[in-house]
Motif scaffolding. Structure first.
Motif, short mmCIF file in Angstrom:
data_model
loop_
_atom_site.label_atom_id
_atom_site.label_comp_id
_atom_site.label_asym_id
_atom_site.label_seq_id
_atom_site.Cartn_x
_atom_site.Cartn_y
_atom_site.Cartn_z
N GLU A 35 -10.51 5.00 13.24
CA GLU A 35 -11.37 4.19 12.38
C GLU A 35 -11.49 4.80 11.00
N ALA A 36 -11.53 6.13 10.95
CA ALA A 36 -11.66 6.83 9.66
C ALA A 36 -10.47 6.56 8.75
N ALA A 37 -9.26 6.45 9.33
CA ALA A 37 -8.06 6.20 8.52
C ALA A 37 -8.12 4.83 7.88
N MET A 38 -8.59 3.83 8.62
CA MET A 38 -8.71 2.49 8.06
C MET A 38 -9.78 2.44 6.99
N ALA A 39 -10.93 3.08 7.27
CA ALA A 39 -12.02 3.09 6.29
C ALA A 39 -11.60 3.79 5.01
N GLU A 40 -10.85 4.89 5.13
CA GLU A 40 -10.40 5.63 3.95
C GLU A 40 -9.49 4.78 3.07
N ARG A 41 -8.59 4.02 3.68
CA ARG A 41 -7.68 3.17 2.90
C ARG A 41 -8.46 2.06 2.20
N LEU A 42 -9.42 1.47 2.89
CA LEU A 42 -10.21 0.41 2.28
C LEU A 42 -11.03 0.95 1.10
N GLU A 43 -11.55 2.15 1.24
CA GLU A 43 -12.38 2.72 0.17
C GLU A 43 -11.54 3.21 -1.00
N ASN A 44 -10.44 3.91 -0.73
CA ASN A 44 -9.66 4.53 -1.81
C ASN A 44 -8.72 3.53 -2.50
N LEU A 45 -8.06 2.68 -1.72
CA LEU A 45 -7.09 1.76 -2.32
C LEU A 45 -7.72 0.46 -2.76
N HIS A 46 -8.62 -0.09 -1.94
CA HIS A 46 -9.19 -1.40 -2.25
C HIS A 46 -10.61 -1.33 -2.80
N LYS A 47 -11.13 -0.12 -2.96
CA LYS A 47 -12.43 0.09 -3.61
C LYS A 47 -13.57 -0.65 -2.91
N LEU A 48 -13.54 -0.64 -1.59
CA LEU A 48 -14.62 -1.23 -0.81
C LEU A 48 -15.55 -0.13 -0.32
N ARG A 49 -16.83 -0.48 -0.15
CA ARG A 49 -17.80 0.45 0.40
C ARG A 49 -18.04 0.10 1.87
N ILE A 50 -18.01 1.13 2.71
CA ILE A 50 -18.29 0.94 4.14
C ILE A 50 -19.72 1.39 4.37
N GLU A 51 -20.58 0.47 4.78
CA GLU A 51 -22.00 0.78 4.96
C GLU A 51 -22.44 0.44 6.37
N SER A 52 -23.47 1.12 6.81
CA SER A 52 -24.08 0.85 8.10
C SER A 52 -25.21 -0.15 7.91
N ALA A 53 -25.28 -1.12 8.78
CA ALA A 53 -26.32 -2.15 8.68
C ALA A 53 -26.78 -2.50 10.08
N GLU A 54 -27.65 -1.70 10.66
CA GLU A 54 -28.10 -1.90 12.03
C GLU A 54 -28.88 -3.20 12.14
N GLY A 55 -28.56 -3.94 13.17
CA GLY A 55 -29.30 -5.17 13.45
C GLY A 55 -28.75 -6.38 12.75
N MET A 56 -27.70 -6.23 11.95
CA MET A 56 -27.14 -7.37 11.24
C MET A 56 -26.48 -8.33 12.24
N ALA A 57 -26.65 -9.61 12.00
CA ALA A 57 -26.08 -10.61 12.90
C ALA A 57 -24.56 -10.54 12.89
N TYR A 58 -23.97 -10.95 13.99
CA TYR A 58 -22.51 -10.87 14.13
C TYR A 58 -21.82 -11.68 13.04
N GLN A 59 -22.23 -12.91 12.82
CA GLN A 59 -21.57 -13.75 11.83
C GLN A 59 -21.76 -13.19 10.43
N ALA A 60 -22.89 -12.56 10.15
CA ALA A 60 -23.09 -11.95 8.84
C ALA A 60 -22.11 -10.82 8.61
N ALA A 61 -21.84 -10.05 9.66
CA ALA A 61 -20.87 -8.96 9.54
C ALA A 61 -19.48 -9.51 9.29
N GLU A 62 -19.16 -10.62 9.94
CA GLU A 62 -17.85 -11.23 9.72
C GLU A 62 -17.71 -11.68 8.27
#
Length: 518
Positions: free
Chosen positions: A241-268
């Motif tokens: 999972e860390a390898a995928m998150a690293e590529r999204l953050e470094n190459l595509h400039k996305l932030r990976i955040e924790s959001a406990e309790g978020m609805a499934y469709q909202a996460a999608e």
């Protein structure tokens, strides 16, 4: 399967050339008696001799190859094994029949295909007639107008004392109702005769279903792209999972955040924004899949768009957007479950879904769905159908195979393990299903939860079911329960509307189609 005898083919080709056995034997360098034994399939024939006989006959050696007829024999055997009342499924007899009369064998296959297509069409029409709101409304309108016409006609017939004005009024009503009846009937015929995937009012979901089925749920360009991306992430059976998150953050400039309790469709939905929010209470496999889909959407956005825009089956922006999302999910699955390795392990472990899920870090649903996509020519897996249901019986993610059609418009058979699995949370439920026309299918289902629910919260539950022809049971661990015997089969159907069984204790609606169950 034994090797197909080709002696009959040699004899037929010799007769077409008006050659005697002696002439052909001399040209091939063998004795007449030995050629006679070959033509009656009493002696095997090697490659070198096949070449000499073919040269003597003036035909290509491939004309005497058993490849095409062997496949024809396998197709006939597969058909025969789906019908319990056929007298024999002896491979030797099928081989002899194909060798003697290949044209008749092909005719039988064509007749069976035509029968299956007609049956599938009838089931589809019954589903549409029972669930399509427009057709239901038209059906009621037709019945109402027929009743009205009959009532006023009876008045004219039984009350001869009516004056001329009343008679003209009732006759006018009958004429008006007859015109309206004709209009409703024409509209109904137009709806029923519309081509699948192009019928008026087709929803985006229906068009995407047709799009995926048209491609047999296999997209080689996405498989190749997923393989390239997998190598960039380090490969292995389980991508970190860390390898995928690293590529999204470094190459595509996305932030990976924790959001406990978020609805499934909202996460999608959030996966398409600049922030990817992952709920730590969700199953690890679900969060990994979201990251994999985000990578597919960003690393290969052009490829996804190219496939979607090039399909005539997708008629609206909504359909194309839904199809693009489905393709991103497909590529995420190909990334997490690499084709060659997954296919190899599936065969070695006899399609044990839970064992495969553990090895690749996927969920039961993800693994089962990946099994459906193993359709690479030359490296096909067992052909599976797929269906998902929520506790209310709403069906989604359907994929059919020849003979086992997953219902589109209404619920499936209440006797399927798709529904009984809700009473056995976390446990795999299997069934050998005996269909009304005599076919047998192995059905495998499990009820799964999308996330860990806390006290006072409702768990998000789905039942996942895959199914295949019973002929494949020896290759599947779940088939061992039935030990090749069909005596423990459960009499089921596809849905109440399309099932002809009249003695079913779970029947909810009368059948539209009528035929005698076997």
């Amino acid at each position: 399967m034994p090797r197909l005898p080709i002696g009959h083919q040699i004899r037929e080709e010799r007769r077409k050339k008006h050659m005697t056995q002696a002439a052909l034997a001399a040209a091939a360098g063998i004795s007449t008696s030995y050629l006679n034994l070959i033509e009656h399939n009493k002696r095997p024939i090697a490659g070198a001799l096949i070449n000499r006989i073919a040269a003597a006959l003036g035909i290509a050696p491939s004309r005497l190859s058993d490849t095409d007829n062997l496949r024809l024999s396998q197709d006939l055997l597969e058909i025969a094994r789906t019908y319990a009342n056929l007298p024999t499924t002896d491979p030797e007899q099928v081989l002899d029949f194909v060798a003697v009369a290949p044209a008749w064998a092909r005719a039988i296959l064509q007749l069976h295909r035509s029968y299956r297509e007609a049956s599938e069409t009838a089931v589809a029409l019954s589903d549409r007639l029972s669930q399509n709101p427009a057709l239901i409304e038209l059906s009621h309108a037709v019945l109402t107008r027929i009743t009205s016409i009959r009532a006023f006609a009876e008045i004219l017939q039984e009350h001869g004392e009516l004056d001329e004005a009343a008679r003209r009024r009732f006759s006018g009503i009958i004429a008006a109702e007859a015109d309206a009846l004709g209009s409703s009937a024409r509209t109904m015929i137009e709806l029923l005769s519309a081509r699948p995937g192009h019928a008026a009012g087709s929803s985006p979901e229906e068009e995407v279903d047709d799009f995926i089925i048209y491609h047999s749920n296999y997209f080689p360009e996405l498989e190749e792209a997923a393989g390239d991306l997998r190598r960039l992430l380090g490969g292995g059976d389980r991508i970190a999972e860390a390898a995928m998150a690293e590529r999204l953050e470094n190459l595509h400039k996305l932030r990976i955040e924790s959001a406990e309790g978020m609805a499934y469709q909202a996460a999608e939905a959030s996966s398409g924004a600049d922030v990817v929010r992952l709920d730590p209470r969700r199953r690890e496999a679900s969060n990994r899949f979201i990251l994999a889909r985000c990578l597919a959407e960003r690393d290969h956005a052009a490829l996804l768009s190219e496939i979607v825009l090039g399909s005539p089956l997708l008629s609206s922006d909504a359909s194309r957007q839904a199809a693009r999302h489905a393709l991103a999910n497909y590529m995420a699955s190909a990334l997490l479950f690499p084709y060659e390795r997954f296919h190899e392990m599936a065969e070695a472990w006899r399609y044990d879904i839970e064992r495969l899920a553990h090895a690749f870090g996927g969920s039961f649903e993800q693994t089962a769905h990946r099994l459906v996509t193993l359709r690479r020519p030359g490296a096909e897996g067992v052909p599976f159908a797929f269906l998902r249901s929520d506790p209310a019986g709403n069906l989604s993610k359907r994929f059919s195979i020849p003979g086992l059609r997953m219902p589109r418009y209404n619920g499936g058979c209440a006797l399927w393990p798709l529904y009984t699995a809700f009473h056995s949370l976390g446990r795999v439920v299997t069934q050998l299903a005996h269909m009304p026309e005599g076919e047998h299918y192995l059905l495998i289902a499990k009820c799964v939860s999308k996330h860990a629910a806390g006290y006072g919260e409702h768990a998000t539950l789905f039942s996942i079911m895959v199914g295949c022809d019973a002929a494949y049971m020896p290759r599947i661990v779940y088939g061992d329960l039935f030990n090749g015997s069909r005596t423990r089969a459960t009499s089921t159907g596809i849905s109440c509307r399309s099932c002809s069984r009249t003695d079913c204790p779970q029947r909810a609606y009368p059948p539209i189609l009528t035929s005698r169950p076997r």
